[in-house]
Design a protein around this motif. Sequence first.
Motif, mmCIF file in Angstrom:
data_model
loop_
_atom_site.group_PDB
_atom_site.id
_atom_site.type_symbol
_atom_site.label_atom_id
_atom_site.label_comp_id
_atom_site.label_asym_id
_atom_site.label_seq_id
_atom_site.Cartn_x
_atom_site.Cartn_y
_atom_site.Cartn_z
ATOM 1 N N UNK A 202 0.917 -1.263 0.041
ATOM 2 C CA UNK A 202 0.199 -0.323 -0.230
ATOM 3 C C UNK A 202 0.904 1.473 0.076
ATOM 4 N N UNK A 203 0.311 2.796 -1.023
ATOM 5 C CA UNK A 203 0.814 3.654 -0.096
ATOM 6 C C UNK A 203 -0.140 4.428 0.624
ATOM 7 N N UNK A 204 0.314 4.926 1.759
ATOM 8 C CA UNK A 204 -0.477 5.721 2.387
ATOM 9 C C UNK A 204 0.066 7.537 2.210
ATOM 10 N N UNK A 205 -0.272 7.827 2.491
ATOM 11 C CA UNK A 205 -0.858 9.356 1.994
ATOM 12 C C UNK A 205 -1.626 10.342 2.919
ATOM 13 N N UNK A 206 -1.533 11.255 3.818
ATOM 14 C CA UNK A 206 -2.411 12.267 3.871
ATOM 15 C C UNK A 206 -2.200 12.887 2.412
ATOM 16 N N UNK A 207 -4.071 12.592 1.911
ATOM 17 C CA UNK A 207 -3.801 13.999 0.965
ATOM 18 C C UNK A 207 -3.519 15.442 0.538
ATOM 19 N N UNK A 208 -3.575 16.201 1.917
ATOM 20 C CA UNK A 208 -3.587 16.686 1.995
ATOM 21 C C UNK A 208 -2.574 17.515 2.841
ATOM 22 N N UNK A 209 -1.408 17.193 3.064
ATOM 23 C CA UNK A 209 -0.847 17.036 4.459
ATOM 24 C C UNK A 209 -0.076 17.493 5.339
ATOM 25 N N UNK A 239 -5.414 8.068 4.344
ATOM 26 C CA UNK A 239 -5.457 8.915 5.494
ATOM 27 C C UNK A 239 -5.957 10.580 6.182
ATOM 28 N N UNK A 240 -6.958 10.120 5.614
ATOM 29 C CA UNK A 240 -8.413 11.614 6.327
ATOM 30 C C UNK A 240 -8.493 11.267 7.604
ATOM 31 N N UNK A 251 -14.358 14.617 2.073
ATOM 32 C CA UNK A 251 -12.757 14.607 2.264
ATOM 33 C C UNK A 251 -12.141 14.975 1.293
ATOM 34 N N UNK A 252 -10.363 14.490 1.569
ATOM 35 C CA UNK A 252 -9.997 15.127 0.765
ATOM 36 C C UNK A 252 -10.817 14.492 -1.049
ATOM 37 N N UNK A 253 -10.965 13.338 -0.874
ATOM 38 C CA UNK A 253 -11.223 11.894 -1.715
ATOM 39 C C UNK A 253 -11.793 13.051 -2.622
ATOM 40 N N UNK A 259 -10.190 7.983 -5.700
ATOM 41 C CA UNK A 259 -10.941 6.954 -4.905
ATOM 42 C C UNK A 259 -10.038 6.285 -4.779
ATOM 43 N N UNK A 260 -10.042 6.536 -3.169
ATOM 44 C CA UNK A 260 -8.875 5.100 -2.434
ATOM 45 C C UNK A 260 -8.689 3.722 -2.300
ATOM 46 N N UNK A 261 -8.531 3.263 -1.815
ATOM 47 C CA UNK A 261 -9.302 1.489 -1.737
ATOM 48 C C UNK A 261 -9.382 1.402 -0.278
ATOM 49 N N UNK A 262 -8.497 1.433 0.293
ATOM 50 C CA UNK A 262 -9.104 2.142 1.761
ATOM 51 C C UNK A 262 -9.360 3.784 2.267
ATOM 52 N N UNK A 263 -9.479 4.148 3.597
ATOM 53 C CA UNK A 263 -9.382 5.164 4.104
ATOM 54 C C UNK A 263 -9.763 5.201 5.403
ATOM 55 N N UNK A 264 -8.745 6.048 6.222
ATOM 56 C CA UNK A 264 -8.762 6.175 7.473
ATOM 57 C C UNK A 264 -8.838 7.645 7.928
#
Length: 429
Positions: A202-209, A239-240, A251-253, A259-264
């Motif tokens: 997985x790649x995990x990212x804050x879509x807006x840091x 990571x939302x 959210x940022x999505x 469309x992410x596969x997973x969100x937090x």
Amino acid sequence: MKTERSHDLFTRAQNLMPGGVNSPVRAFKSVGGEPFFVERADGAYLFDADGNRYIDYVGSWGPMIAGHNHPKVLEAVIGTARNGLSFGTPNPLEVTMAETITRLIPSCEMVRMVNSGTEATLSAIRLARGATGRNRIVKFEGCYHGHGDSFLVKAGSGMLTLGVPTSPGVPAGLSELTATLSYNDFEGATRLFDEIGGEVAAVIIEPVVGNANCIPPRAGYLQHLRDLCTQHGALLIFDEVMTGFRVALGGAQAVYGITPDLSTFGKIIGGGMPVGAYGGRADLMRQIAPSGPIYQAGTLSGNPVAMAAGLAMLELIQAPGFYETLDARTATLCAGLEAAAQDAGVPFSTNRVGSMFGLFFTAEKVETYAQATAGDTAAFNRFFHAMLEHGVYLAPSAFEAGFLSMAHDDAVIAATIEAAKGSFAELRA
Ligand code: PLP
């Protein structure tokens, strides 16, 4: 400004808790000085143990989007608490919460409630590893995903792909599985996937840091990551925890159309109570216990009082015009601060996505972590203390985003800009 009681509390606390606090940034280490101890919060304000009042731009680090101690949230908590604090069985509010999240965030076909953002991100990467059968994860410099071992990692100096721990106690064998990329660097992501794409779970990212000040994604960057993940069979995790229900209802999505596969999630969905959640594609979420083999659990997960607080908050943010008003007010604040800095001759810029904002003591527009960390931290620290003296509480670090709430009305914003005029002038003195 009176500080005796806070000083006394901090002195006692330092012998009782590491650094006198239960979470590091609260200790004011990066800005210097001592923290104030809050006894009460209401609307846009915090009130400390010495009776000082502050306009608050931290908002409990994000949850308080409707303002502190909102009567609707308070009523929901008190009303629900009367029925018992925790049952350890399924409860109806969990179902309403899951229905609400899956409706507001369409990429979340199913969701699991947990108790913090950290739990959400830890669980999401376990799911990603379990579902893909791969071990490596990719994160970004300056992004924070809580204090899980796999995230307390920075890029190693040798091989791009092998991370090294940023905290003692994190096994090197685990950190090697986390690769760290530069946020907003298209090429770096492509190169990494060329090299090890087939091993990335997985790649995990804050879509807006929001944990390296506030850095929005460059146009097309999140789509680029989406494409790389899809091509290489890796999962994309947004990571939302901070951006979810903050930068927009979806959210940022929703803002960036990805469309992410997973969100937090965390923060706002708990309305101020300790809550986190992770969710995503149903075929992935069904692999979580007890419907699947990937284990994750929690004694207090889905706690009824916490669900009631979160649901009340999610109700408030669905009011028509909520985000438009917040956005407009945050734009006014940022423009006012920039004008005040310019009048005082202080190099300064802001970033903003919705009601999440960043203040930079540099004249350039900040788009990367390297730029964010190159800003004048000493100037920020002086500004922070000057603002505090003027009754305005900014995040006590140059590397944190700020948040506006619906309680920050025009008068509060005008008072903040006045305080900033004085504070910028003091910086020049
Ligand atoms: N992810 C992000 C983007 C965060 O900002 C945070 C906390 O600030 C976390 C995860 C961790 O959440 P918590 O502090 O609730 O464990």
